[in-house]
Design a protein around this motif. Structure first.
Motif, PDB file in Angstrom:
ATOM      1  N   LEU A   1      33.565 -40.200  -3.846  1.00  0.00           N
ATOM      2  CA  LEU A   1      34.441 -41.439  -3.481  1.00  0.00           C
ATOM      3  C   LEU A   1      35.831 -41.371  -3.612  1.00  0.00           C
ATOM      4  O   LEU A   1      36.722 -42.103  -2.984  1.00  0.00           O
ATOM      5  CB  LEU A   1      33.855 -42.678  -4.501  1.00  0.00           C
ATOM      6  N   GLU A   2      36.324 -40.418  -4.144  1.00  0.00           N
ATOM      7  CA  GLU A   2      37.878 -39.943  -4.550  1.00  0.00           C
ATOM      8  C   GLU A   2      38.379 -39.408  -2.942  1.00  0.00           C
ATOM      9  O   GLU A   2      39.441 -39.911  -2.633  1.00  0.00           O
ATOM     10  CB  GLU A   2      37.900 -38.786  -5.438  1.00  0.00           C
ATOM     11  N   VAL A   3      37.298 -38.798  -2.307  1.00  0.00           N
ATOM     12  CA  VAL A   3      37.662 -38.398  -0.853  1.00  0.00           C
ATOM     13  C   VAL A   3      37.441 -39.428  -0.004  1.00  0.00           C
ATOM     14  O   VAL A   3      38.332 -39.726   0.704  1.00  0.00           O
ATOM     15  CB  VAL A   3      36.901 -37.272  -0.571  1.00  0.00           C
ATOM     16  N   LEU A   4      36.380 -40.242   0.019  1.00  0.00           N
ATOM     17  CA  LEU A   4      35.978 -41.174   1.070  1.00  0.00           C
ATOM     18  C   LEU A   4      36.848 -42.384   0.766  1.00  0.00           C
ATOM     19  O   LEU A   4      37.221 -43.077   1.977  1.00  0.00           O
ATOM     20  CB  LEU A   4      34.736 -41.756   0.727  1.00  0.00           C
ATOM     21  N   GLY A   5      37.337 -42.705  -0.115  1.00  0.00           N
ATOM     22  CA  GLY A   5      38.212 -43.959  -0.492  1.00  0.00           C
ATOM     23  C   GLY A   5      39.931 -43.761   0.042  1.00  0.00           C
ATOM     24  O   GLY A   5      40.479 -44.645   0.062  1.00  0.00           O
ATOM     25  N   GLY A   6      40.111 -42.365   0.058  1.00  0.00           N
ATOM     26  CA  GLY A   6      41.278 -41.800   0.362  1.00  0.00           C
ATOM     27  C   GLY A   6      42.295 -42.002  -0.486  1.00  0.00           C
ATOM     28  O   GLY A   6      42.099 -42.267  -1.788  1.00  0.00           O
ATOM     29  N   PRO A   7      43.650 -42.062  -0.155  1.00  0.00           N
ATOM     30  CA  PRO A   7      44.740 -42.361  -1.319  1.00  0.00           C
ATOM     31  C   PRO A   7      44.404 -43.362  -1.976  1.00  0.00           C
ATOM     32  O   PRO A   7      44.917 -43.587  -3.466  1.00  0.00           O
ATOM     33  CB  PRO A   7      45.824 -42.492  -0.615  1.00  0.00           C
ATOM     34  N   PHE A   8      43.761 -44.689  -1.531  1.00  0.00           N
ATOM     35  CA  PHE A   8      43.722 -45.827  -2.307  1.00  0.00           C
ATOM     36  C   PHE A   8      42.771 -45.443  -3.618  1.00  0.00           C
ATOM     37  O   PHE A   8      43.156 -46.249  -4.775  1.00  0.00           O
ATOM     38  CB  PHE A   8      43.050 -46.921  -1.399  1.00  0.00           C
ATOM     39  N   SER A   9      41.846 -44.595  -3.582  1.00  0.00           N
ATOM     40  CA  SER A   9      41.095 -44.295  -4.800  1.00  0.00           C
ATOM     41  C   SER A   9      41.852 -44.019  -5.860  1.00  0.00           C
ATOM     42  O   SER A   9      41.559 -44.247  -7.170  1.00  0.00           O
ATOM     43  CB  SER A   9      40.102 -43.027  -4.461  1.00  0.00           C
ATOM     44  N   GLY A  10      43.016 -43.171  -5.904  1.00  0.00           N
ATOM     45  CA  GLY A  10      43.599 -42.922  -7.174  1.00  0.00           C
ATOM     46  C   GLY A  10      44.569 -43.863  -7.723  1.00  0.00           C
ATOM     47  O   GLY A  10      45.207 -43.925  -8.651  1.00  0.00           O
ATOM     48  N   SER A  11      45.225 -44.806  -6.355  1.00  0.00           N
ATOM     49  CA  SER A  11      46.120 -45.756  -6.883  1.00  0.00           C
ATOM     50  C   SER A  11      45.564 -47.049  -6.031  1.00  0.00           C
ATOM     51  O   SER A  11      45.726 -47.225  -4.978  1.00  0.00           O
ATOM     52  CB  SER A  11      47.525 -45.679  -6.722  1.00  0.00           C
ATOM     53  N   GLY A  12      44.998 -47.993  -6.926  1.00  0.00           N
ATOM     54  CA  GLY A  12      44.453 -49.208  -6.289  1.00  0.00           C
ATOM     55  C   GLY A  12      44.614 -50.591  -7.242  1.00  0.00           C
ATOM     56  O   GLY A  12      45.166 -50.395  -8.435  1.00  0.00           O
ATOM     57  N   PRO A  13      43.780 -51.519  -6.886  1.00  0.00           N
ATOM     58  CA  PRO A  13      43.906 -52.678  -7.494  1.00  0.00           C
ATOM     59  C   PRO A  13      43.312 -52.453  -9.232  1.00  0.00           C
ATOM     60  O   PRO A  13      43.678 -53.383 -10.096  1.00  0.00           O
ATOM     61  CB  PRO A  13      43.098 -53.626  -6.880  1.00  0.00           C
ATOM     62  N   PHE A  14      42.597 -51.282  -9.447  1.00  0.00           N
ATOM     63  CA  PHE A  14      42.210 -51.269 -10.670  1.00  0.00           C
ATOM     64  C   PHE A  14      42.982 -50.421 -11.541  1.00  0.00           C
ATOM     65  O   PHE A  14      42.644 -49.787 -12.554  1.00  0.00           O
ATOM     66  CB  PHE A  14      40.676 -50.826 -10.718  1.00  0.00           C
ATOM     67  N   GLY A  15      44.281 -49.807 -10.993  1.00  0.00           N
ATOM     68  CA  GLY A  15      44.964 -48.940 -11.922  1.00  0.00           C
ATOM     69  C   GLY A  15      45.050 -47.368 -10.996  1.00  0.00           C
ATOM     70  O   GLY A  15      44.585 -47.318  -9.899  1.00  0.00           O
ATOM     71  N   HIS A  16      45.642 -46.623 -11.909  1.00  0.00           N
ATOM     72  CA  HIS A  16      46.120 -45.164 -11.221  1.00  0.00           C
ATOM     73  C   HIS A  16      45.188 -44.212 -12.020  1.00  0.00           C
ATOM     74  O   HIS A  16      45.380 -44.001 -13.021  1.00  0.00           O
ATOM     75  CB  HIS A  16      47.466 -44.853 -11.471  1.00  0.00           C
ATOM     76  N   ASP A  17      44.467 -43.434 -11.204  1.00  0.00           N
ATOM     77  CA  ASP A  17      43.396 -42.314 -12.236  1.00  0.00           C
ATOM     78  C   ASP A  17      42.851 -41.512 -11.155  1.00  0.00           C
ATOM     79  O   ASP A  17      43.149 -41.484  -9.779  1.00  0.00           O
ATOM     80  CB  ASP A  17      42.503 -43.078 -12.873  1.00  0.00           C
ATOM     81  N   ASP A  18      42.131 -40.504 -11.670  1.00  0.00           N
ATOM     82  CA  ASP A  18      41.934 -39.484 -10.825  1.00  0.00           C
ATOM     83  C   ASP A  18      40.508 -38.884 -11.432  1.00  0.00           C
ATOM     84  O   ASP A  18      40.367 -39.262 -12.632  1.00  0.00           O
ATOM     85  CB  ASP A  18      42.699 -38.333 -10.413  1.00  0.00           C
ATOM     86  N   SER A  19      39.886 -37.990 -10.954  1.00  0.00           N
ATOM     87  CA  SER A  19      38.604 -37.310 -11.645  1.00  0.00           C
ATOM     88  C   SER A  19      38.892 -36.201 -12.441  1.00  0.00           C
ATOM     89  O   SER A  19      38.046 -35.666 -13.217  1.00  0.00           O
ATOM     90  CB  SER A  19      37.933 -36.705 -10.294  1.00  0.00           C
ATOM     91  N   TRP A  20      40.089 -35.807 -12.878  1.00  0.00           N
ATOM     92  CA  TRP A  20      40.392 -34.578 -13.561  1.00  0.00           C
ATOM     93  C   TRP A  20      39.902 -34.654 -14.870  1.00  0.00           C
ATOM     94  O   TRP A  20      39.311 -33.831 -15.566  1.00  0.00           O
ATOM     95  CB  TRP A  20      41.899 -34.455 -13.484  1.00  0.00           C
ATOM     96  N   THR A  21      39.970 -35.945 -15.659  1.00  0.00           N
ATOM     97  CA  THR A  21      39.320 -36.024 -17.197  1.00  0.00           C
ATOM     98  C   THR A  21      37.905 -35.643 -16.937  1.00  0.00           C
ATOM     99  O   THR A  21      37.714 -35.026 -17.914  1.00  0.00           O
ATOM    100  CB  THR A  21      39.758 -37.398 -17.702  1.00  0.00           C
ATOM    101  N   MET A  22      37.304 -36.322 -16.099  1.00  0.00           N
ATOM    102  CA  MET A  22      35.936 -36.138 -16.314  1.00  0.00           C
ATOM    103  C   MET A  22      35.431 -34.630 -15.643  1.00  0.00           C
ATOM    104  O   MET A  22      34.455 -34.088 -16.451  1.00  0.00           O
ATOM    105  CB  MET A  22      35.091 -37.128 -15.060  1.00  0.00           C
ATOM    106  N   ARG A  23      36.126 -34.043 -14.782  1.00  0.00           N
ATOM    107  CA  ARG A  23      35.823 -32.789 -14.396  1.00  0.00           C
ATOM    108  C   ARG A  23      36.207 -31.510 -15.722  1.00  0.00           C
ATOM    109  O   ARG A  23      35.338 -30.837 -16.019  1.00  0.00           O
ATOM    110  CB  ARG A  23      36.666 -32.175 -13.449  1.00  0.00           C
ATOM    111  N   ARG A  24      37.145 -31.998 -16.423  1.00  0.00           N
ATOM    112  CA  ARG A  24      37.230 -31.049 -17.650  1.00  0.00           C
ATOM    113  C   ARG A  24      36.197 -31.351 -18.662  1.00  0.00           C
ATOM    114  O   ARG A  24      35.877 -30.623 -19.360  1.00  0.00           O
ATOM    115  CB  ARG A  24      38.656 -31.482 -18.240  1.00  0.00           C
ATOM    116  N   ALA A  25      35.868 -32.617 -19.005  1.00  0.00           N
ATOM    117  CA  ALA A  25      34.827 -32.902 -20.024  1.00  0.00           C
ATOM    118  C   ALA A  25      33.462 -32.298 -19.646  1.00  0.00           C
ATOM    119  O   ALA A  25      32.883 -31.793 -20.486  1.00  0.00           O
ATOM    120  CB  ALA A  25      34.854 -34.580 -20.104  1.00  0.00           C
TER     121      ALA A  25
END
Length: 985
Positions: free
Chosen positions: A395-419
């Motif tokens: 969904l990070e890919v399919l949602g485009g730039p909006f996925s990292g910065s949208g109405p629900f805040g700024h974030d990415d998958s890095w924390t989950m990848r590392r965990a």
């Protein structure tokens, strides 16, 4: 993306210009030249002893990852990784002859971030000169029994990506190094080969296997790790280290060791150079060449590297000085890559191995097969987290730039990848860590879920056009979801991470008695309200209040979502009710399961399409765990070791109290075996699998005996002592009772010695019938009796097994202070052997990558998009989309795999071609380039050593490149990795 959590950027490899090809060709050539330049010269007419200074730094075990890095809680174990790296770099700078290898990128990444620019340049120089070499290079050294291949590939990719970006070709590991995992999986060797490694070294193998190999000088071999991939694609040179991963006895010079230093002042009374050299020259190492490798280090050593290097310098000097008197031993600082290069130059022939290295035993009664099941709740959470990470990445890919910065805040998958990467460590998902460390792994995963929920919410908002708040219900397995329990109207968004459409059962906790469910097209969906079972009420305690469950089946498009609307009816039919009886059978159009009316147990299973029927009885048992007080052995069962004190398990109950439920959506038989064991036998309307939802715990230990609980399936199948298990979720291997393919086994533990890891499925078969069991997590199991298959579900033990963890596997929590309760699912299929894979392969993928449910309250906006697919068309049944993740601003990483083995399906074992440009519905693919499996080399430029397995055998021809970059052909068990340059349509 916050700077402290940013993923390192990577030179995006795209076939835009020939200069890219030239650059990477030079990279690979340069690395080979660098290897030759950085290795010390050897003596052709002498025995060359390659000393390899190393440290083994567990990414969590007795202490948490953070505690290990900082050197905190030294009352538990003295270990501080940051000081190890500080000290080693300082000592390498003092003598250019010295060498050191490092493995765990999770620790090195953290250390690197804290270094000054000057120190970073110094370390790059050490790497460029080959004085500091990275081996393995994954985020951690993963477990090999309980990990799923997709999670292993992810964690290796993350670690190797950092090394590739930071150090270039000189930082690229050429050797896989798994010195501590407790047995070795064939699929891991296959993955390492496809990642471009020249060789693989490990320390642990069964004591009988080691003795035989030492006698036969067969401790180095060629591992052919796939029955499907064309050699040498999955061939990997494999070496067994002579001392595990420790130094020889008497030659440990770390601050944690007690061996005397080399005292080389001849004027002193305690001068011991002659004694040290004589003892060293007497070490017996049995290998085929005039080269031997010697690991000089161990767990968390080199915190004071000066102690090691000062004594190693002396050892090399004084041993080599004996050459003037005729000694034929030459000692040198070395690395695994340098050692492997010398073995390759020897141009010998090597034995061939095609099975794996499970199970592992270090003595006659010490089989490390308990950890296949240890901490079943953590194992399930890790598997669910893997599914959620893949959804988050997609969904990070399919949602485009909006996925990292949208109405629900700024974030990415890095924390989950590392965990998730940390969770693959061989003392993490394996269940062999201390309890507080297991809690820390779970906390990291939970933190990753929270970060990914922002990404998922943003992406679904972008794709659906609705910014309504999304609710996540993470406790649906125990019927807890505050929104569905209290709302009169809500919607359910079902995202499917598979590249083919799926049908999936949904069970939602509710308090109403009748609901209307509409699909994305506004059509009614058959649904039923049923009472929450007593077992579920008991497990959830006060964490929910739903009296009922709403059941319906959803259909979700490939790599996309479908939205269902749910409304409470003011008037409607009453909920379905249970009946206190055992029905003669439950069935749908595919399967029929019958029950014994006297015992309440399953009695047979039939495939109605193929007209097959087998006798099938299923029940629960427990093995009495050894406490170590035995005349035979003092070895108790523990987190690692499974050792029952009897070969006959205790039956929990010979009968089950039952109640039944029959609706148009599902049929259930709810069984109670004891206050701590219950089960639901369940058959959905459109399912080809019979579901067994088991609930086990708290395991009673009032009798001061640990318990290891199994379920056993006894059938009429004539399996001849043979059963089959998957290897890390991919290829299937044959297992035979009391048998090892490469040596004559002396079986000393008839139960534990016949247990193997089951990562996603196992089966038994004869010429007519195949019964397959798909698991929802990694578990241990075996076929102890003909026609029988047993799977261990839960363990609670009262004694430590003396393998270092220092505490018994006795899990409790705030919710379950009386002992942990575990719940899971087994899915049973019955097929003809020649077509069984057509059922169990896709079924196992559905369990691993299950749909994600999100909820919104009330009515959706009328313009909301209710259905979406990220693909133009579903992929062919044989093709699985393994990876879709953001790599750079306009680039994504794509992995496609053929998910069938050669010959296991008449329909699906042919090569399949996919067009990359016609793959996605929302992404336009502008460029593509193929990489190796770990995405750190061009595929066409990846070169590996060729090895001979018979005199005169020539290397097999390598696969020619596809004529078109867009048309990708996949053969059975092949994974192909691509970097795509894309833009949103």
């Amino acid at each position: 993306m916050r700077a402290d959590r940013a993923m390192p950027t990577f030179r995006t490899p795209l076939k835009a210009t020939s200069s890219w090809n030239i650059f990477f060709n030079i990279d690979d050539l340069w690395q080979r030249l660098w290897l030759g330049h950085s290795c010390h010269a050897t003596m052709p007419n002498m025995l060359n002893v390659h000393l390899v200074p190393h440290t083994h730094d567990d990414v969590g075990w007795l202490k948490t990852v953070d505690q290990y890095y900082y050197g905190d809680r030294n009352d538990i174990q003295h270990a501080g990784v940051q000081y190890i790296l500080d000290s080693v770099v300082d000592q390498l700078l003092k003598n250019p002859d010295r060498r050191f290898i490092y493995v765990e990128t999770a620790f090195f990444f953290r250390w690197w971030k804290q270094q000054s620019d000057g120190m970073r340049q110094t370390v790059k120089q050490l790497v460029n000169e080959g004085r500091l070499e990275f081996v393995n290079g994954g985020w951690c050294m993963s477990d090999e029994a309980t990990t799923h291949y997709s999670a292993v590939i992810d964690q290796m990719t993350m670690g190797l990506r950092f090394l590739n970006e930071t150090f270039g070709p000189c930082g690229r590991p050429r050797v896989a190094w798994h010195i501590d995992p407790f047995g070795h999986a064939r699929e891991h060797a296959s993955m390492f080969a496809q990642m471009g490694y020249d060789g693989f070294f490990f320390g642990r193998l069964d004591y009988q296997d080691r003795d035989r190999r030492r006698t036969d000088k067969d401790q180095e071999l060629l591992w052919r790790a796939s029955d499907s991939l064309t050699p040498p694609m999955a061939d990997l040179f494999t070496g067994i280290l002579p001392n595990g991963y420790n130094p020889p006895d008497g030659f440990c010079w770390d601050q944690s060791c007690d061996d005397p230093p080399i005292r080389d002042d001849p004027d002193l009374e305690d001068y011991n150079v002659d004694d040290v050299v004589n003892r060293f020259l007497m070490i017996s190492l049995v290998y085929k060449t005039n080269h031997i490798i010697m690991t000089m280090g161990s767990d968390f050593q080199y915190e004071n590297a000066n102690l090691w290097y000062k004594n190693l310098d002396k050892l090399i000097h004084y041993v080599n000085a004996r050459q003037a008197n005729g000694s034929k031993v030459n000692v040198l600082y070395s690395t695994p890559s340098c050692y492997l290069q010398e073995l390759h130059r020897a141009n010998l022939t090597w034995s061939l191995k095609t099975d794996d290295f499970f199970p592992y035993a270090d003595n006659a009664h010490n089989f490390w097969t308990g950890y296949f099941t240890s901490r079943p709740a953590l194992k399930r959470y890790e598997r669910l987290s893997n599914s959620y990470l893949q959804t988050c990445n997609q969904l990070e890919v399919l949602g485009g730039p909006f996925s990292g910065s949208g109405p629900f805040g700024h974030d990415d998958s890095w924390t989950m990848r590392r965990a998730m990467a940390v969770a693959q460590h061989h003392d993490a998902v394996s269940g062999t860590e201390k309890q507080h460390v297991a809690n820390d792994y779970a906390r990291r995963l939970a933190d990753g879920w929270q970060h990914c929920q922002v990404v998922v919410s943003n992406s679904l908002a972008a794709l659906s056009g609705s910014s309504a708040k999304r609710i996540y219900c993470d406790n649906l397995n125990i019927s807890v979801c505050p929104l569905t329990e209290s709302s009169h109207k809500f919607s359910v968004n079902v995202y499917n991470p598979l590249a083919r459409p799926v049908t999936w059962p949904v069970r939602l906790p509710v308090n109403g008695t009748a609901y209307t469910v509409l699909d994305a097209n506004g059509k009614p969906v058959d649904s039923q309200v049923v009472p929450v079972s007593g077992a579920t009420r008991q497990v959830r305690k006060n964490r929910g209040s739903a009296a009922n469950e709403l059941l319906f089946q959803v259909q979700a498009p490939p790599l996309g979502f479908s939205t269902y609307s749910v409304s409470l009816q003011r008037r409607g039919p009453p909920p379905a009710s249970t009946r206190p009886r055992t029905p003669p059978a439950i069935q749908n159009k595919f399967l029929r399961a019958t029950f014994d009316p006297d015992t309440g147990l399953l009695s047979s299973l039939s495939n109605l399409e193929t007209k097959q029927t087998i006798r099938l009885t299923q029940n629960f048992y427990w093995y009495n765990a050894s406490d170590g007080n035995s005349s035979v052995s003092n070895q108790p069962s523990g987190a690692y070791i499974f050792r029952p004190n009897s070969s006959t398990p205790f039956v929990i109950s010979r009968t089950a109290k039952t109640e039944s439920l029959q609706t148009s959506v599902v049929q259930e038989v709810r069984q109670w075996f004891s206050p701590w064991v219950s089960q639901v036998v369940r058959l959905y309307a459109d399912s080809r699998a019979l579901e067994l939802e088991w609930t086990v715990g708290p395991l009673p230990v009032d009798d001061d005996l640990g318990k290891e609980v199994i379920t056993r399936l006894d059938t009429s199948i004539d399996s001849s002592g043979i059963f089959y298990t998957d290897s890390n979720g991919r290829e299937v291997l044959q297992r035979k009772k009391d048998f090892r393919p490469t040596w004559d086994l002396e079986q000393t533990e008839p139960i534990a010695g016949n247990y193997y890891p089951i990562n996603s499925r196992a089966y038994i078969k004869d010429d007519v019938n195949q019964l397959t069991v798909v698991t929802d997590r990694s578990q241990g199991g075996g076929s102890i009796q003909n026609g029988s298959l047993e799977i261990m579900l839960h363990r609670r033990l009262l004694y430590d097994d003396v393998r270092g963890v220092g505490e018994p596997l006795n899990e409790t929590s705030d919710v379950f202070p009386e002992g942990l309760v575990a719940r899971g699912r087994l899915l049973l299929t019955l097929d003809r052997p020649q077509s069984a894979a057509d059922t169990h392969r896709p079924l196992a993928q559905e369990v691993v990558l299950q749909p994600l449910l999100t909820f919104t309250s009330g009515d959706l906006h009328p313009n909301t998009r209710l259905e979406f697919s990220g693909l133009q068309d579903a992929l062919p049944p044989a093709v699985h989309l393994l990876t879709l993740s953001q790599w750079g601003e306009d680039s994504v990483l794509l992995r496609l795999e053929h998910q069938y083995q050669s010959g296991e399906s008449k329909q699906h074992t042919q090569p399949v071609t996919v067009n990359l440009q016609k793959l996605f519905s929302t992404l336009e693919v502008l460029g593509a380039s193929e990489l190796n499996l770990s995405a750190n080399q061009w595929k066409e430029e990846m070169t590996r050593f060729d090895w001979k397995i018979r005199a005169g055998e020539k290397p097999r021809p390598r696969r020619p490149a596809d004529p078109s970059v867009w048309e990708v052909t996949l053969k059975p068990m092949e994974i192909r990795t691509f970097m795509l340059r894309v833009r949103l349509r």
